[in-house]
Design an enzyme around this catalytic site. Structure first.
Site, PDB file in Angstrom:
ATOM      1  N   TYR A 141       0.843  -1.247   0.118  1.00 53.74           N
ATOM      2  CA  TYR A 141       0.100  -0.062   0.013  1.00 53.74           C
ATOM      3  C   TYR A 141       0.827   1.249   0.055  1.00 53.74           C
ATOM      4  CZ  TYR A 141      -4.457  -2.197   0.790  1.00 53.74           C
ATOM      5  OH  TYR A 141      -5.708  -3.006   0.840  1.00 53.74           O
ATOM      6  N   LYS A 188       4.358 -15.206   2.343  1.00 55.66           N
ATOM      7  CA  LYS A 188       4.537 -15.703   0.752  1.00 55.66           C
ATOM      8  C   LYS A 188       5.968 -15.925   0.696  1.00 55.66           C
ATOM      9  CE  LYS A 188       3.002 -17.731  -3.023  1.00 55.66           C
ATOM     10  NZ  LYS A 188       2.209 -18.937  -3.247  1.00 55.66           N
ATOM     11  N   ASP A 220      -2.071 -18.551   0.396  1.00 51.95           N
ATOM     12  CA  ASP A 220      -2.694 -19.262  -0.525  1.00 51.95           C
ATOM     13  C   ASP A 220      -3.566 -20.429   0.261  1.00 51.95           C
ATOM     14  OD1 ASP A 220      -0.150 -20.533  -0.491  1.00 51.95           O
ATOM     15  OD2 ASP A 220      -0.188 -21.104  -2.587  1.00 51.95           O
ATOM     16  N   ASP A 244      -5.794  -7.480   4.316  1.00 52.59           N
ATOM     17  CA  ASP A 244      -7.132  -6.786   3.755  1.00 52.59           C
ATOM     18  C   ASP A 244      -7.742  -7.796   3.038  1.00 52.59           C
ATOM     19  OD1 ASP A 244      -8.943  -4.894   2.613  1.00 52.59           O
ATOM     20  OD2 ASP A 244      -7.771  -5.133   0.656  1.00 52.59           O
ATOM     21  N   ASP A 248     -11.679  -9.792   4.763  1.00 53.92           N
ATOM     22  CA  ASP A 248     -12.937 -10.095   4.005  1.00 53.92           C
ATOM     23  C   ASP A 248     -13.377 -11.530   3.805  1.00 53.92           C
ATOM     24  OD1 ASP A 248     -12.832  -7.238   3.515  1.00 53.92           O
ATOM     25  OD2 ASP A 248     -13.746  -7.436   1.332  1.00 53.92           O
TER      26      ASP A 248
END
Ligand code: IPM
Ligand code: MN
Length: 353
Positions: A141, A188, A220, A244, A248
């Site tokens: 970001y 990751k 993942d 983020d 969700d």
């Protein structure tokens, strides 16, 4: 106690949900003899329309003079022109960065009363209670980016420093100590250098928290485990981008994205509190918004910025009682079933405070 709370309604359903959360805060203030002063300021698209900036200086100075901030949501189709130089979301990113709110806490739990509103089997939802600790002021970001250039290339860069990972990892381990003593760090590391730094830093910080179990999960695989073994998570530590996305996804476990609150904290008690959901322009102004995410964010404000734990719990209990008694907003009711408006639902919560 006396406290000044700045309300940043923002766009879409933002004003509707913050109004409800303010009424809950006012009521708890009256019941427990606190003096809460509310001030309102512009952010997001609403601020662009009035001042040209998504985070006007006046808003920043009002925020600087307060104990805590309560935000609705920012964004909407009218400000989404991909070529626009100013965007509502910049206001939110700037305010997080300005106050150095590096730790974003997003609790997720499954409500037995809402089990039927999730696509998961009820047995998988038993004891689902996790806390996302999302790094909020670094990573993809905020890394070097190029939007325009010659028009053929654009990039965003993931940059993390040891210091940035360390401080947010400490927040996660400390939170785990007050919970079920487990941290799942998401990365990751098999592909990204920034995520190898993330992992080795988390391992290092863990040396100070030997009483807490640490597991590393690749992002993942994490998306899958959130659906296949959600009850196994306690504290989930993730980068800005991964946190983020995963929060969700995890909102499915709670029955609706509208249920999730968040607290964004730095190194003092000052904080920014906002629901995890967005501005939902499709339902704005219709009284259909679920105020729970914002009301539970207000409870987090009472807890973390004002130190009012009993008051925070009173709000959380009132929300749970209203849900258990069958109060529903549009997003958490069965097809064809009657549901309450945003304000009516809040009244059910107020009645139980
Ligand atoms: C969130 C939102 C924001 C984010 C957007 C609106 C900038 O999705 O708070 O989760 O990506 O952080
Ligand atoms: Mn988001």
């Amino acid at each position: 106690m006396k406290a000044t709370i700045t309300v940043l309604p923002g766009d879409g359903i933002g004003p509707e949900v913050t109004t409800q959360a303010v009424s809950v805060l006012s009521r708890i203030g009256t019941l427990r003899h606190h003096d809460f002063i509310f001030r309102e300021a512009l952010i997001g698209g609403a601020a662009i329309d009035r001042t040209g900036s998504p985070l006007p200086d006046e808003t920043l100075s009002i925020c600087e003079q307060s104990d805590a901030l309560l935000l609705g949501a920012v964004g909407g189709p009218q400000w989404s022109d991909p070529t626009a130089g100013v965007r509502p979301e910049q206001g939110l990113l700037k305010i997080r960065k300005h106050f150095n709110l590096f730790a974003n806490l997003r609790p997720v739990k499954a409500y037995p009363a809402l089990a039927l509103h999730t696509p998961l089997r009820a047995d998988l939802l038993e004891n689902v209670d996790m806390l996302f600790v999302r790094e909020l002021t670094g990573g993809l970001y905020f890394g070097p980016r190029q939007e325009q250039g010659d028009g053929d290339t654009a990039y965003d860069t993931e940059v993390y420093t040891v210091a940035e990972v360390e401080r947010v990892a400490r927040v996660a381990f400390q939170a785990a100590r007050r919970r079920r003593q487990k941290v799942t760090s998401v990365d990751k590391a098999n592909v990204l250098a920034s995520m190898r730094l993330w992992r080795r830093t988390v391992v290092k910080v863990h040396e100070d928290y030997a009483d807490v179990a640490l597991e590393h999960v690749l992002v993942d695989a994490c998306t899958m485990y959130l659906m296949t073994r959600p009850a196994s998570f306690d504290v989930v530590l993730a980068s800005n981008m991964f946190g983020d996305i995963l929060s969700d996804e995890a909102s499915v476990l709670a029955g609706s994205l509208g249920m999730l609150p968040s607290a964004s904290l730095g190194s003092s008690t000052f904080g920014l509190y906002e629901p995890v959901h967005g501005s939902a322009p499709d339902i704005a102004g219709q009284g259909k918004a679920n105020p729970v995410g914002t009301i539970l964010s207000a409870a987090m404000l009472l807890r973390y910025s004002l130190g009012l734990e009993a008051e925070a719990q009173a709000v959380e209990r009132a929300v749970e009682a209203a849900l258990a008694d069958g109060a529903r907003t549009a997003d958490i009711c069965a097809r064809g079933e009657a549901y309450l408006s945003t304000a009516e639902f809040t009244q059910e919560i107020l009645n139980r405070l």
